[in-house]
Scaffold this motif. Structure first.
Motif, mmCIF file in Angstrom:
data_model
loop_
_atom_site.group_PDB
_atom_site.id
_atom_site.type_symbol
_atom_site.label_atom_id
_atom_site.label_comp_id
_atom_site.label_asym_id
_atom_site.label_seq_id
_atom_site.Cartn_x
_atom_site.Cartn_y
_atom_site.Cartn_z
ATOM 1 N N CYS A 1 -19.030 34.499 -58.694
ATOM 2 C CA CYS A 1 -19.037 34.259 -60.289
ATOM 3 C C CYS A 1 -18.416 33.045 -60.598
ATOM 4 O O CYS A 1 -17.291 32.542 -60.108
ATOM 5 N N THR A 2 -18.945 32.250 -61.691
ATOM 6 C CA THR A 2 -18.420 31.130 -62.192
ATOM 7 C C THR A 2 -17.733 31.310 -63.460
ATOM 8 O O THR A 2 -16.761 30.443 -64.067
ATOM 9 N N HIS A 3 -18.063 32.346 -64.330
ATOM 10 C CA HIS A 3 -17.658 32.687 -65.534
ATOM 11 C C HIS A 3 -17.518 33.998 -65.656
ATOM 12 O O HIS A 3 -18.170 34.641 -65.125
ATOM 13 N N VAL A 4 -16.590 34.558 -66.801
ATOM 14 C CA VAL A 4 -16.497 35.871 -67.123
ATOM 15 C C VAL A 4 -16.766 35.981 -68.581
ATOM 16 O O VAL A 4 -16.190 35.221 -69.413
ATOM 17 N N ALA A 5 -17.527 37.127 -68.794
ATOM 18 C CA ALA A 5 -17.678 37.417 -70.208
ATOM 19 C C ALA A 5 -17.163 38.988 -70.273
ATOM 20 O O ALA A 5 -17.753 39.862 -69.697
ATOM 21 N N MET A 6 -16.213 39.072 -71.395
ATOM 22 C CA MET A 6 -15.723 40.600 -71.492
ATOM 23 C C MET A 6 -16.494 41.263 -72.667
ATOM 24 O O MET A 6 -16.510 40.647 -73.746
ATOM 25 N N MET A 7 -16.860 42.347 -72.446
ATOM 26 C CA MET A 7 -17.775 43.302 -73.588
ATOM 27 C C MET A 7 -16.793 44.343 -73.825
ATOM 28 O O MET A 7 -16.285 45.450 -73.225
ATOM 29 N N GLU A 8 -16.654 44.559 -75.182
ATOM 30 C CA GLU A 8 -16.048 45.848 -75.752
ATOM 31 C C GLU A 8 -16.660 46.254 -77.074
ATOM 32 O O GLU A 8 -16.910 45.529 -77.875
ATOM 33 N N ASN A 9 -16.958 47.636 -77.214
ATOM 34 C CA ASN A 9 -17.636 47.943 -78.192
ATOM 35 C C ASN A 9 -19.080 47.696 -78.712
ATOM 36 O O ASN A 9 -19.205 47.172 -79.949
ATOM 37 N N GLY A 10 -19.649 47.182 -77.791
ATOM 38 C CA GLY A 10 -21.076 46.602 -77.878
ATOM 39 C C GLY A 10 -21.126 45.111 -78.488
ATOM 40 O O GLY A 10 -22.089 44.466 -78.960
ATOM 41 N N ARG A 11 -19.842 44.330 -78.401
ATOM 42 C CA ARG A 11 -19.589 42.839 -78.539
ATOM 43 C C ARG A 11 -19.110 42.270 -77.448
ATOM 44 O O ARG A 11 -18.045 42.699 -76.605
ATOM 45 N N PHE B 1 -14.422 33.188 -70.489
ATOM 46 C CA PHE B 1 -13.882 32.276 -70.007
ATOM 47 C C PHE B 1 -14.304 31.970 -68.348
ATOM 48 O O PHE B 1 -14.982 32.465 -67.836
ATOM 49 N N PRO B 2 -14.215 30.391 -68.151
ATOM 50 C CA PRO B 2 -14.548 30.111 -66.974
ATOM 51 C C PRO B 2 -13.675 30.687 -65.858
ATOM 52 O O PRO B 2 -12.459 30.695 -66.047
ATOM 53 N N LEU B 3 -14.075 31.029 -64.541
ATOM 54 C CA LEU B 3 -13.455 31.760 -63.659
ATOM 55 C C LEU B 3 -12.953 30.505 -62.600
ATOM 56 O O LEU B 3 -13.764 30.045 -62.081
ATOM 57 N N CYS B 4 -11.793 30.453 -62.285
ATOM 58 C CA CYS B 4 -11.113 29.282 -61.445
ATOM 59 C C CYS B 4 -9.802 30.092 -60.983
ATOM 60 O O CYS B 4 -9.256 30.983 -61.438
ATOM 61 N N GLU B 5 -9.205 29.156 -60.067
ATOM 62 C CA GLU B 5 -7.755 29.641 -59.533
ATOM 63 C C GLU B 5 -6.686 30.136 -60.786
ATOM 64 O O GLU B 5 -6.129 31.090 -60.490
ATOM 65 N N GLU B 6 -6.799 29.357 -61.764
ATOM 66 C CA GLU B 6 -5.700 29.436 -62.987
ATOM 67 C C GLU B 6 -6.365 30.688 -63.783
ATOM 68 O O GLU B 6 -5.342 31.485 -64.411
ATOM 69 N N THR B 7 -7.440 31.382 -63.729
ATOM 70 C CA THR B 7 -7.905 32.486 -64.685
ATOM 71 C C THR B 7 -8.049 33.793 -63.789
ATOM 72 O O THR B 7 -8.380 34.881 -63.961
ATOM 73 N N ALA B 8 -7.821 33.696 -62.432
ATOM 74 C CA ALA B 8 -8.156 34.766 -61.424
ATOM 75 C C ALA B 8 -7.007 35.847 -61.977
ATOM 76 O O ALA B 8 -7.532 37.090 -61.997
ATOM 77 N N ASN B 9 -5.687 35.512 -62.194
ATOM 78 C CA ASN B 9 -4.675 36.599 -62.776
ATOM 79 C C ASN B 9 -5.207 37.385 -64.000
ATOM 80 O O ASN B 9 -5.301 38.517 -64.112
ATOM 81 N N ARG B 10 -6.008 36.375 -64.895
ATOM 82 C CA ARG B 10 -6.625 37.101 -66.122
ATOM 83 C C ARG B 10 -7.826 38.055 -65.900
ATOM 84 O O ARG B 10 -7.958 39.204 -66.285
ATOM 85 N N LEU B 11 -8.547 37.723 -64.775
ATOM 86 C CA LEU B 11 -9.699 38.648 -64.426
ATOM 87 C C LEU B 11 -8.977 40.087 -63.922
ATOM 88 O O LEU B 11 -9.397 41.172 -64.235
#
Length: 209
Positions: A174-184, A189-199
């Motif tokens: 994957c290149t990007h992540v979209a987080m969904m909660e309560n139907g929204r 965020f783009p997925l890269c080394e800096e955002t891996a911990n966020r995932l």
């Protein structure tokens, strides 16, 4: 966040807790339910009928989309052109299904059926492909094959959405992540080394009781 923008040829992981509305959202994108909303591809607003022509969804229960008498015929259904047989066999080889080309789809294991449905999606050459838990029931080797295939689809400029609860799979393709909660859509965020911990933090949060 009431909308989601997908860069062309991106692979977006749609993640979130069970019951967040991920599958419902995916069906709406593909024009398969009655949810309201608008969708555009390259600035063209698509009606529900247009979405069904421009999008392909690999369902979590793939038995609902297997109709033909053989694996090869399933792939050929979505193809045109004089060389479609050769192209279909190439797709089946990429997914380790070529030796099962003449088998009846419903005679296969759950993981094999999942790969047949992914082969259908690749055969259509549609600009948007949505996968609902495409690695469900697959072992590690075949999960990596699916991830490699999805990476290869990017070369065709197709945009892809992957609903998944598998962080390793997300990191594999994957290149990007979209987080969904309560139907929204709650965050993207783009997925890269800096955002891996966020995932990783997202998946840990969903696993908490």
């Amino acid at each position: 966040m009431p909308s989601l923008e997908l860069p062309q040829a991106s692979v977006t992981a749609l993640v979130g807790p069970c019951g967040a509305g991920k599958s419902t959202f995916a069906e709406a994108v593909c024009g398969l339910n009655r949810c309201e909303g608008t969708m555009e591809i390259d600035g063209e607003r698509l009606r529900k009928r247009d979405r069904r022509r421009r999008c392909f969804m690999v369902m979590q229960n793939v038995n609902h989309q297997l109709f033909a008498e053989s694996v090869l015929d399933e792939v050929l259904l979505g193809m045109t052109g004089d060389d479609r047989g050769q192209r279909a066999l190439s797709i089946l080889r990429d997914l380790d299904l070529d030796e099962l080309a003449q088998a009846h789809p419903l005679s296969l294991s759950g993981g094999q059926r999942q790969r047949v449905a992914i082969a259908q999606a690749l055969a259509t050459d549609r600009p948007l492909i949505v996968y609902d838990e495409p690695t469900s029931g697959l072992d590690l080797a075949h999960m990596r094959q699916v991830a490699e295939t999805i990476r290869g689809v990017r070369a065709r400029d197709a945009t892809q959405i992957v609903i998944t609860h598998d962080p390793e799979f997300v990191l594999s393709c994957c290149t990007h992540v979209a987080m969904m909660e309560n139907g929204r859509i709650a965050d993207t965020f783009p997925l890269c080394e800096e955002t891996a911990n966020r995932l990783a933090d997202l998946f840990l949060a969903y696993d908490r009781p």
